[in-house]
Design a protein around this motif. Structure first.
Motif: not given
Length: 361
Positions: A38-41, A333-336, A342-348, A353-357
């Motif tokens: 599931c991608g982080v949008c 897909v920037s990272e898995r 999730i919280e760290a992915a929101f920060d990125r 820094d990412v297209l999609r975590s």
């Protein structure tokens, strides 16, 4: 009923938490899906920040792919074992849009009727009717689109929202085709998908506009033929210069702010098309554009809902193109990551820094 781990936003602007939730058995027309990725949008972050509504607690996650585990009474479109992409616009087939053959505008889309809950019985509001930052989720069967099971779940799931929104904004809403010139303002996940969709459709010139050189470099990999850093250069003038002084045939605003919409309006050719796919906030107003300019420039001003996609038509087609090597979904897909990240992915995401975590389960 089953109990699974899931990511829940309990209060506005509070960090998300990992909770044990109850997933009911599917009722009529419903399905339980074992989520594989599931991608982080940005929409998930908007839910967490209270930017969608205040119906906390939210079960976050919606850009997902997985395997159908069980189905309820009357379901014949998918079966246990099917690999599916989840969508948030399960069409009804009966409303006025569906009856006139424009199901992508369906005005009465479906979600599961039964509610997933916290352990204490508190009902959860699933993001976009999906809630897929979870080991399993309950959805309406119409939200499940069967695709080639050989596709990578991390890549395939992104069609469930952002990538489909961008590709569809170009191909479905903007009608980008062979030989057309396109400019895309905003090169995040949706904007880069619009660039990839424009290149796929045969656009002769694809101009990427952003404030961040990192995103512009990614845009080139997605198919942009030219890039414009709008922090350094007037994007309207540069788009005109790159199109023989005329402006682009189609300009896609993937940011959704008054200033970027105004840029899109004036960066298009006469009789050109503006497509708004970036989502504005409720307080934003249309920019100060003289009505005579709206009349005098002609063309079309369009909004793109979910890329005007019809999941049953578009998801299998795009997965086939991905499997043929003609659409590089893996590049998004920037990272898995895991559910705990999730919280760290929101920060990125905030930092660009990412297209999609992508959460992989």
């Amino acid at each position: 009923m089953q109990q699974v781990r899931a990511v829940v936003a309990k209060a506005k602007n509070a960090p998300v938490s990992i909770e044990t939730i109850n997933v009911p058995d599917p009722g009529p027309g419903e399905a339980v899906v074992k989520v594989q990725a599931c991608g982080v949008c940005h929409t998930d972050l908007h839910y967490r920040e209270g930017g969608i509504n205040d119906e906390f607690p939210f079960l976050l996650g919606h850009e997902a792919a997985g395997v159908v585990e069980s189905v309820g009474e009357g379901v014949d479109t998918v079966a246990p074992g099917d690999f599916v992409i989840l969508n948030w616009r399960a069409v009804c087939g009966r409303c006025r849009a569906c009856e006139r053959g424009e199901s992508w505008y369906c005005f009465d889309t479906h979600n599961a009727a039964r509610k997933m809950t916290l352990e204490d019985g508190t009902e959860l509001t699933p993001a976009l009717g999906i809630g897929a930052f979870a080991e399993k989720t309950l959805v309406h069967a119409g939200q499940c689109t069967k695709v080639d099971p050989q596709a990578s779940p991390a890549a395939a799931g992104l069609l469930g929202c952002g990538v489909m929104a961008g590709i569809g904004a170009a191909i479905n809403t903007g009608a980008v085709g062979r030989g057309k010139s396109v400019a895309v303002i905003g090169c995040g996940g949706v904007g880069n998908a619009a660039i990839a969709g424009s290149a796929l459709a045969g656009a002769s010139r694809v101009i990427a506009v952003d404030l961040d050189d990192r995103k512009l470099r990614l845009a080139e990999k997605m198919g942009a033929t030219h890039t414009v850093n709008s922090r350094e250069t007037d994007p309207v003038e540069e788009i005109r210069r790159l199109t023989g002084g005329f402006g682009a045939d189609v300009v896609i605003d993937a940011v959704g702010r008054p200033e970027t919409y105004q840029q899109a309006f004036y960066a298009r050719d006469l009789a050109g098309t503006v497509v708004l796919v970036g989502v504005p906030t409720p307080d934003m107003k249309l920019p100060d554009i003289p009505l005579i300019d709206v009349f005098g420039r002609g063309g079309a001003l369009k909004s793109s809902w979910y890329g005007d996609c019809l999941p049953s038509r578009d998801f299998p087609m795009l997965i086939d193109l991905y499997r043929q090597g003609r659409l590089d979904l893996d590049a998004f897909v920037s990272e898995r990551i895991g559910l705990d990240d999730i919280e760290a992915a929101f920060d990125r995401m905030r930092e660009g820094d990412v297209l999609r975590s992508v959460v992989v389960l």
